[in-house]
Design a protein around this motif. Structure first.
Motif, PDB file in Angstrom:
ATOM      1  N   THR A  40       0.841  -1.190   0.000  1.00 16.88           N
ATOM      2  CA  THR A  40       0.000   0.000   0.000  1.00 16.88           C
ATOM      3  C   THR A  40       0.877   1.242   0.000  1.00 16.88           C
ATOM      4  O   THR A  40       0.661   2.177  -0.782  1.00 16.88           O
ATOM      5  N   SER A  43       2.903   1.982  -3.159  1.00 20.97           N
ATOM      6  CA  SER A  43       2.169   2.586  -4.278  1.00 20.97           C
ATOM      7  C   SER A  43       2.454   4.083  -4.375  1.00 20.97           C
ATOM      8  O   SER A  43       2.325   4.673  -5.448  1.00 20.97           O
ATOM      9  N   CYS A  44       2.865   4.700  -3.260  1.00 29.65           N
ATOM     10  CA  CYS A  44       3.230   6.122  -3.281  1.00 29.65           C
ATOM     11  C   CYS A  44       4.410   6.373  -4.213  1.00 29.65           C
ATOM     12  O   CYS A  44       4.515   7.439  -4.810  1.00 29.65           O
ATOM     13  N   GLY A  46       4.943   4.808  -6.996  1.00 27.13           N
ATOM     14  CA  GLY A  46       4.353   4.882  -8.333  1.00 27.13           C
ATOM     15  C   GLY A  46       3.737   6.242  -8.602  1.00 27.13           C
ATOM     16  O   GLY A  46       3.874   6.797  -9.696  1.00 27.13           O
ATOM     17  N   VAL A 169      -6.387   2.374  -2.136  1.00 28.69           N
ATOM     18  CA  VAL A 169      -5.396   1.291  -2.243  1.00 28.69           C
ATOM     19  C   VAL A 169      -5.351   0.510  -0.932  1.00 28.69           C
ATOM     20  O   VAL A 169      -5.269  -0.718  -0.930  1.00 28.69           O
TER      21      VAL A 169
END
Length: 190
Positions: A40, A43-44, A46, A169
């Protein structure tokens, strides 16, 4: 010969980035005692890549080796925003709040600190970035400017997406975790 040297440097940079992401994952997996929630937070990263791509494309600049080094700095800064948000949500869930309530309350509580840290970082890097944007950067400013620009573009975009998309997310990863536990428990009892 020059092509070989550039491709070797690119391979070295790629290895460094993959290794840093692996270390970030391992540290967060041990701290959160979860294999899913570190994804989770990752994903930051990305979100930050999207911000860097948009920023450099908009400004018509190339992503050189200095800028690639800036990505490593950006990884650490961006991940901190995700950690602050997810950790706060998890604390509310451990206190007994339902997931939706914990996400709303955690996001509300952490909006101001995340925005403050992102804004101060962006403003603090402005002296590095502004001369580069106007073409007046000389000496060390030419070397450090791309690093600052990567951090500013990535952090600005990532902060917004972290606050908006990371709760979604988180919910999806939590559902995946529950599904995995259910399958694991079913296979153990069978």
């Amino acid at each position: 010969r020059r092509f070989r040297r550039l491709s070797w440097e690119q391979g070295d940079t790629d290895f460094t980035m993959y290794f840093s992401v692996l270390l970030i994952y391992l540290i967060m997996a041990s701290l959160f005692e979860s294999y899913i929630h570190p994804f989770t937070i990752l994903s930051c990263i990305g979100f930050a890549f999207v911000g860097v791509a948009i920023g450099f494309y908009t400004l018509g600049m190339a992503l050189d080796s200095s800028a690639m080094s800036g990505l490593l700095v950006l990884f650490g800064i961006v991940v901190n925003n995700g950690i602050v948000l997810v950790d706060h949500i998890n604390r509310y869930r451990h206190q007994g709040l339902f997931r939706r309530d914990a996400i709303i309350r955690g996001g509300t509580d952490r909006l101001r600190p995340i925005m403050m840290t992102a804004t101060t970082t962006i403003i603090g890097l402005a002296p590095l970035v502004i001369p580069m944007l106007y073409g007046t950067a000389e000496g060390n400013a030419r070397r450090w400017g791309p690093i600052g620009l990567v951090v500013v573009c990535g952090l600005a975009f990532s902060t917004m997406l972290t606050l908006i998309l990371l709760p979604t997310v988180y919910s999806l990863m939590d559902d995946l975790s529950r599904y995995g536990k259910r399958i694991f428990d079913t296979s153990r009892t069978a």
